[in-house]
Design an enzyme around this catalytic site. Structure first.
Site, mmCIF file in Angstrom:
data_model
loop_
_atom_site.group_PDB
_atom_site.id
_atom_site.type_symbol
_atom_site.label_atom_id
_atom_site.label_comp_id
_atom_site.label_asym_id
_atom_site.label_seq_id
_atom_site.Cartn_x
_atom_site.Cartn_y
_atom_site.Cartn_z
ATOM 1 N N PHE A 60 0.808 -1.219 0.000
ATOM 2 C CA PHE A 60 0.000 0.000 0.000
ATOM 3 C C PHE A 60 0.840 1.268 0.000
ATOM 4 O O PHE A 60 0.357 2.337 -0.370
ATOM 5 C CB PHE A 60 -0.909 -0.036 1.237
ATOM 6 C CG PHE A 60 -1.870 1.108 1.363
ATOM 7 C CD1 PHE A 60 -2.893 1.277 0.443
ATOM 8 C CD2 PHE A 60 -1.784 2.014 2.412
ATOM 9 C CE1 PHE A 60 -3.807 2.314 0.563
ATOM 10 C CE2 PHE A 60 -2.682 3.050 2.547
ATOM 11 C CZ PHE A 60 -3.700 3.197 1.614
ATOM 12 N N TYR A 61 2.098 1.172 0.422
ATOM 13 C CA TYR A 61 2.923 2.369 0.549
ATOM 14 C C TYR A 61 3.234 2.941 -0.834
ATOM 15 O O TYR A 61 3.780 2.260 -1.701
ATOM 16 C CB TYR A 61 4.216 2.058 1.288
ATOM 17 C CG TYR A 61 4.041 1.685 2.742
ATOM 18 C CD1 TYR A 61 2.853 1.918 3.418
ATOM 19 C CD2 TYR A 61 5.074 1.071 3.452
ATOM 20 C CE1 TYR A 61 2.696 1.579 4.745
ATOM 21 C CE2 TYR A 61 4.930 0.736 4.786
ATOM 22 C CZ TYR A 61 3.740 0.980 5.425
ATOM 23 O OH TYR A 61 3.586 0.624 6.735
ATOM 24 N N THR A 62 2.920 4.214 -1.013
ATOM 25 C CA THR A 62 3.112 4.965 -2.260
ATOM 26 C C THR A 62 2.700 4.135 -3.480
ATOM 27 O O THR A 62 3.420 4.076 -4.477
ATOM 28 C CB THR A 62 4.572 5.477 -2.397
ATOM 29 O OG1 THR A 62 5.482 4.381 -2.284
ATOM 30 C CG2 THR A 62 4.894 6.503 -1.343
ATOM 31 N N GLY A 64 2.633 1.038 -4.178
ATOM 32 C CA GLY A 64 3.546 0.001 -4.636
ATOM 33 C C GLY A 64 4.939 0.490 -4.977
ATOM 34 O O GLY A 64 5.860 -0.316 -5.179
#
Length: 367
Positions: A60-62, A64
């Site tokens: 979920f971070y940036t 992918g």
């Protein structure tokens, strides 16, 4: 000397500080404070040079990008085998698809395989449920993790941001059925966020899970950047950015900040270092997840492991930050139980020194 400890009831050795890479990348949900690959690389290199081996990311971070950047940085540095690489899944990767989010077998399996591709690796050392989705049966989650371990796609399983009862159910089910155990539970923990002490700490100690603590400086609140003014708060950062969703600062928060500032001044340390040290030396905490906006900030964070907080200073911090856990938890305190359960007696589980820690090193660690 860098110290490494086993994570939960496992043989996996991890450094006291883990590198959080939520800000690696400039796309998606975390883009407001993201770093390009060129900006992230010196932070990553500084972490390696400081002796860290525990890296935290998520699909979920940036959107992918964090995983993609991290995969390339690891490949260029040639350090895949020395790192303990962590990723997570729960949050949506396609809002139009009901099975592209949550904790069902279909999504977790697809998410793990997608993370492997983005990271450019054959396996993830530690794979976590990112958060409880409230509906997927815990038994399905545990069996899915066990399948991923048996397939060699992950080495260990863990949990992040779930209720204590859910973590206890998952671990107990895994133990009863000979499945891959949960070796950690990742939770927010700081001097201004101590609510996990009600249940999670004892649960983790009892059931063999190490706590990996995120946001040890309270989202920047304990960094020393912010001061109380007649208009409210001064300082430059996310908490004073009108376009960012920040937390409301309570009188209790300011009480903690002022106590932390006093202790840090007495010790000749930064407020962030003292705040991280306090979390790292709390019961059940195996590692603390720290992010950084620069290599210099990360190097300073590692300085949090170089000193001890004296007993009197720790008492001042503990008293200023003491959480009000209320009923029924107030009934489990030594004060209450010495008054009602065992009045006039001194009863404990084991005497001091019953099980001293095993430490294979030339230099004793901070306590």
């Amino acid at each position: 000397m860098n110290h490494y400890y086993l994570l939960g009831r496992s043989g996996l050795r991890v450094s006291r500080l883990a590198l959080g890479t939520m800000n690696f990348g400039v796309d998606g949900f975390h883009a407001a404070y993201g770093k390009t690959e060129e900006e992230a690389e010196p932070i990553f290199r500084q972490y390696l040079e400081s002796g860290g081996n525990f890296i935290d990311t998520a699909d979920f971070y940036t959107a992918g990008e964090s995983e993609k950047i991290l995969g390339r940085l690891i490949d260029r540095a040639g350090v895949r085998e020395r790192l303990v690489l962590t990723s997570k899944a729960t949050n949506t990767v396609d809002p139009t698809d009901p099975n592209a989010s949550g904790n069902g077998r279909k999504h977790i399996t697809r998410a793990a395989e997608a993370s492997l591709r983005r990271l450019g690796t054959d396996y993830i050392d530690l794979y976590l449920l990112h958060t409880w989705d409230r509906i997927t049966p815990v038994e399905e989650v545990v069996h899915t993790f066990d399948d991923l371990v048996r397939a060699g796609k992950i080495r260990y399983a863990g949990l992040s941001d779930v209720p204590a009862w859910y973590a206890a159910r998952a671990q107990s089910y895994a133990e009863a059925h000979g499945l891959a155990p949960m070796i950690n539970v990742q939770l927010p923990y700081s001097l201004v966020t101590r609510h996990i002490e009600a249940e999670f700490v004892t649960m983790a100690q009892t059931l063999g899970m190490g706590v990996t603590a995120w946001s040890p400086i309270g989202g920047g609140l304990l960094s020393g950047k912010y001061r109380r003014t007649s208009e409210g708060m001064s300082g430059t950062g996310r908490l004073t950015n009108p376009d960012a969703a920040g937390r409301e600062i309570s009188p209790g928060d300011w009480q903690v900040i002022e106590a932390l500032e006093s202790v840090a001044a007495d010790l000749g340390r930064s407020m962030a270092q003292v705040a991280i040290n306090w979390v790292a030396t709390q019961p059940a905490v195996a590692s603390v997840v720290v992010g950084a906006s620069s290599p210099e900030q990360l190097a300073s964070n590692f300085g949090a492991l170089d000193f001890e907080i004296p007993a009197d200073a720790r008492r001042r911090l503990d008293e200023a930050s003491a959480p009000n856990l209320g009923l029924v938890y107030s009934m489990f305190t030594p004060r209450y139980q010495s008054w009602v359960v065992s009045p006039g007696l001194g009863i404990g589980d084991k005497p001091a020194g019953y099980a001293p820690p095993v430490f294979n090193g030339a230099t004793p660690p901070i306590q």
